[in-house]
Motif scaffolding. Structure first.
Motif: not given
Lengths: 386, 325
Positions: B297, B299-306, B308-311, B314
């Protein structure tokens, strides 16, 4: 242990990035996969540009037009091409399989004749290994090569041959001793695909397109100097080819998966994802990092000792199953729109196509069942199953 | 790009494996004599001045041996919070520590001193009552502390992010050690146990399960090594790498132990066999600090909710220019 690029690696990466920014034609960016990648003058021109800039055959010896660079440069090149969503060099079979096999087993004449045109994309190669009766059990090969006055006469049928419809040359595994069985009596030939008696028929796959082909050989004449290795010693040569197919692919596979995961993350951001889909997405992102680090481990052992680490043998198995999961996750993120196809679908049908295409991933280049047996027997040392 | 151990690090692993074989409860002073308690402590504080990468080697071996003692609590949890004088005591083997990060505290039965998070700081907890609780995994007991007074201020809470990354990574490494041992036992067993006239490892129903176990283990080990390097280098990806590594490796250890128990047949289900103790450690690690689901959860937060463009950031694993060369 140092995950950072060395100064040389960093400089190479930087140079390649700026080269890609300046030279990658926008119409070639963001490939969809499949047959579309394999044709067209634009792709040959792109491959030629890669060659002219020194990015084709990075690890090949300089005397044959290669870059003479360490393996890490090849890994960086694959990563950066994927990040830029640039298509790969069109000569996949030549670069990954035929070339390395000729470098390992070929005569000096063969090396100087065949290697440079592979790099420059002037000549395209295909592979003739699998047959209707010889799939995972390749030693069942029956395509015959009869030696007759300094030439072989080849008769038989091969299938699952990518690029055969545009190929100039084929690496062909034949049975040259009709009385032999299994691994003995096989001969590895280089066959001119423009010879009389060679017929290529497309094999339409479940995606609707034809990436693969059947090749029929009827009385095809092949000069004896086109034997790679020894007459009757084809099995050992074929194993070199497969080693390269399964061995050097790790970074290319990881780079392809990186594109898929990045697109899936983008899709989840666009469309939203519930906690269960978020968990699955995080899983796939983690799996991608694990695959990359596994490749780095195997690569750094290769660079230190000359032999890749055993953990590298799992790359294809892991990638193929991960790609199947990620593409299915893509469909789930689309919701009911997942039923639409092609131009009617979001993103031009990218996910629909990718998901269907991914079912081939666990079959082509060694089925997952064969790969598990290889891990069990050669890495874990378990008793042979047959 | 290099993710291999040096010759010296490989030697440390061999030394550790030999030392821990058959004696999972060595005294703290013995570990200090081997230099293990001061691996990453500066040389002027009596340590070896090495890094978390060397400690990583030890965590994997300690996991494999089902070591029972305060090494994890001292080195993974408490050490970043300790001032130089207290670190010197650790390096010398004079004291061991645990840190009360959550209500359930590890190694209360063996750790000498207790640190506790309170307000804006991490303090030594003095005069507290300890109760060691019954736990499924007997090799790493958990307990609770009651009462007591905050004593010396050890560090500001800013150090907690580093502690969390170290602890998750250490647990990932332990998990790899546990899974590696379980897989080794399974390979030995299926190679010798015969049924229907053949070693059972010749049957693909068995061998493919072990191939999958190996695959999972190597993926998890790669993540654990990545996280260990990030922690050692204070890399900005340490947080996400540690979460990825622990979520993967703890679940792998549980799954590999389950596979090992299955392919052992009846003997794998007995109390006398080593497997259940490995399995219980794996289960204990999976639930400790944060489960795989909880970490994913994050990790998903870092990928999807950051913001800046964590996608894209990361997704690109570390690519940085080496400073200085």
């Amino acid at each position: 242990m140092d995950l950072r690029d060395t100064p040389e690696e960093a400089a190479f990466r930087e140079r390649l990035r700026s080269w890609l920014e300046e030279n990658l034609p926008t119409e070639l960016q963001g490939h969809r996969g499949g047959e579309a990648r394999f044709e067209g003058a634009a792709l040959r021109a792109w491959s030629r540009a890669l060659y002219d800039a020194g990015y084709a055959g990075l690890t090949w010896p300089k005397e044959y037009g290669g870059g003479g660079a360490p393996y890490s440069f090849q890994a960086i090149c694959l990563e950066e091409l994927a990040r830029a969503e640039a298509p790969a060099h069109v000569g996949v079979i030549g670069l990954g399989m035929a070339g390395p096999t000729i470098i390992a087993h070929g005569t000096e004449e063969q090396k100087s004749r065949y290697l440079a045109p592979i790099l420059s994309a002037e000549e395209i190669w295909c592979q003739g290994f699998s047959e209707p009766g010889a799939g995972s059990d390749l030693a069942g090969v029956r395509t015959s090569a009869r030696l007759d006055n300094h030439r072989f006469v080849v008769d038989g049928q091969k299938l699952w041959s990518s690029f055969a419809h545009i190929a100039d040359w084929c690496i062909l595994l034949t049975r040259s001793d009709p009385k032999s069985t299994r691994h003995a009596g096989l001969t590895y030939l280089i066959v001119d695909m423009h010879s009389p008696g060679v017929e290529v028929r497309p094999l339409r796959q479940l995606t609707g397109e034809a990436e693969f082909n059947e090749i029929f050989f009827t009385g095809v004449e092949v000069p004896v100097e086109n034997v790679v290795g020894e007459i009757g010693g084809g099995w050992q040569v074929a194993m070199t080819t497969l080693l390269h197919e399964r061995g050097t692919l790790g970074f290319a596979l990881q780079a392809a998966l990186e594109v898929q995961v990045r697109k899936a993350v983008g899709l989840a951001r666009d469309r939203g994802a519930d906690p269960i889909l978020r968990d699955r997405l995080a899983r796939e992102w983690i799996e991608l990092q694990a695959l990359r680090m596994t490749n780095v481990r195997s690569l750094s052992k290769l660079m230190k000792t000359g032999v890749p680490g055993p953990e590298g043998s799992i790359a294809k198995l892991v990638w193929s199953e991960a790609n199947q999961r990620v593409t299915k996750l893509g469909l789930e993120l689309l919701g009911p729109d997942a039923s639409l196809a092609d131009a009617n679908a979001p993103y031009g049908g990218y996910w629909q196509y990718q998901q269907l295409r991914s079912r081939g991933n666990t079959i082509e280049a060694g089925t997952s069942e064969i790969l598990r047996s290889i891990v069990a027997e050669r890495v874990l040392g378990l008793p042979r199953s047959r | 790009m290099d993710l291999t151990f040096t010759f010296e690090q490989d030697e440390l692993r061999e030394q550790a494996r030999a030392f821990l074989a058959g004696r999972p409860e060595p005294a703290w002073e013995e570990l200090a004599e081997l230099g293990w308690t001061g691996v990453s402590i500066a040389e002027d504080a009596g340590g070896a001045g090495l890094s978390f990468v060397e400690e990583a080697v030890l965590f994997e071996e300690l996991g494999r041996a089902l070591y029972h003692g305060p090494y994890f609590s001292t080195v993974a949890l408490a050490l970043p919070a300790l001032p130089a004088d207290l670190r010197a005591e650790v390096a010398a083997g004079e004291t061991s520590w645990t840190l009360a990060l959550a209500p359930l505290v590890s190694d209360l039965d063996t750790a000498d001193r207790i640190a506790i998070v309170g307000g804006d700081g991490i303090y030594e907890l003095e005069g507290a009552e300890r109760e060691v609780l019954a736990t499924t995994d007997g090799s790493r007991p958990l307990g609770v502390v009651r009462g007591g007074e905050p004593g010396r201020l050890l560090a500001p809470t800013g150090v907690l992010a580093e502690i969390r990354a170290r602890a998750l990574t250490a647990l990932a490494l332990e998990s790899c050690g546990v899974a590696g041992r379980a897989l080794e036992l399974a390979i030995e067993h299926v190679s010798t146990r015969e049924q229907f006239g053949r070693p059972i490892g010749a049957y693909q129903a068995v061998s493919h399960r072990l191939a999958d176990a190996y695959t999972q283990l190597e993926l998890s080990r790669s993540l654990a090594l990545w996280a260990a390097w990030c922690v050692a280098e204070s890399d900005e990806q340490a947080t996400v790498a540690a979460a990825a590594a622990k979520s993967s490796a703890a679940e792998t250890a549980v799954a590999v132990c389950e596979t090992a128990i299955q392919v052992h047949g009846g003997i794998g289900f007995t109390w006398e066999h080593e497997l259940h103790r490995l399995y219980k450690r794996a289960l204990g690690i999976e639930s400790f600090i944060a489960s795989g689901t909880r970490l994913r959860a994050d990790v998903a937060g870092a990928l999807l909710d950051g913001k800046r463009n964590m996608a894209s950031d990361a997704t690109s694993a570390p690519v940085a220019v080496r400073q200085g060369g």
